[in-house]
Scaffold this motif. Sequence first.
Motif, PDB file in Angstrom:
ATOM      1  N   ILE A  63      -1.687  -9.328  -4.364  1.00 55.69           N
ATOM      2  CA  ILE A  63      -0.716  -9.111  -3.287  1.00 55.69           C
ATOM      3  C   ILE A  63       0.422 -10.099  -3.498  1.00 55.69           C
ATOM      4  CG2 ILE A  63      -0.320  -9.172  -0.798  1.00 55.69           C
ATOM      5  CD1 ILE A  63      -3.379  -8.668  -0.457  1.00 55.69           C
TER       6      ILE A  63
ATOM      7  N   GLU B   3      -5.038  -6.801   6.562  1.00 56.66           N
ATOM      8  CA  GLU B   3      -4.680  -5.390   6.358  1.00 56.66           C
ATOM      9  C   GLU B   3      -5.386  -4.784   5.148  1.00 56.66           C
ATOM     10  OE1 GLU B   3      -0.193  -5.516   8.305  1.00 56.66           O
ATOM     11  OE2 GLU B   3      -0.412  -5.463   6.128  1.00 56.66           O
ATOM     12  N   LYS B   4      -5.729  -5.619   4.186  1.00 52.16           N
ATOM     13  CA  LYS B   4      -6.433  -5.152   2.987  1.00 52.16           C
ATOM     14  C   LYS B   4      -7.952  -5.279   3.127  1.00 52.16           C
ATOM     15  CE  LYS B   4      -2.828  -4.194   0.412  1.00 52.16           C
ATOM     16  NZ  LYS B   4      -2.526  -2.891  -0.112  1.00 52.16           N
TER      17      LYS B   4
ATOM     18  N   CYS C 195      -1.524 -10.019   5.902  1.00 50.13           N
ATOM     19  CA  CYS C 195      -1.604  -9.162   4.717  1.00 50.13           C
ATOM     20  C   CYS C 195      -3.031  -9.057   4.184  1.00 50.13           C
ATOM     21  CB  CYS C 195      -0.665  -9.673   3.625  1.00 50.13           C
ATOM     22  SG  CYS C 195       1.081  -9.505   4.066  1.00 50.13           S
TER      23      CYS C 195
END
Length: 170
Positions: free
Chosen positions: A157, A136-137, A133
């Motif tokens: 997040i 992905e950011k 995650c």
Amino acid sequence: MKRVLVPVMLAAIMTLAGCAHSTALPRSEQPLWGITVPQNAPISSAQRGVLADGTVTNDEYQASFRRFSACLAKGGFVVMENDAVNEVIQYGVPAAASKLNDSCYTKEFQWVDGVWQASREDTSNQAKSYGVCLTEKGITPKKTEEARYEQLQQAHIDAAKCYKRVYPQG
């Protein structure tokens, strides 16, 4: 809650024993991963011996599990062992064995299991999902699960949603 999937057993150990965070060292560099075993803990000499050097090897972990299983077998119960996840044994015990399970687990496996599981958290699926995650950011994940969790918080997040998206089957 800080962790999404913290093993209940590990939380119980830390609650009963208290965390030994008297130094500035990361938990992974502290003896027994910050878990303090009371001198009067009702554990076998074999389990205390495993913990004496402050580390738990996979062989020691496996041997402690076998002692736990043998203790239950003496009472006529069979431990149902499943595939390991992140080198952590997944198992089930019949409900009828609950009192004996508590006794055998405490005596032969509880502390070794807690230390072993704590030592595995940075390679867990949870830690991996956090890394996915963050990547992905556009954020480079830090090394530890704890640091990755802090990064998730800083980036706003949701850790639980992140884990469920990366590992929808649990």
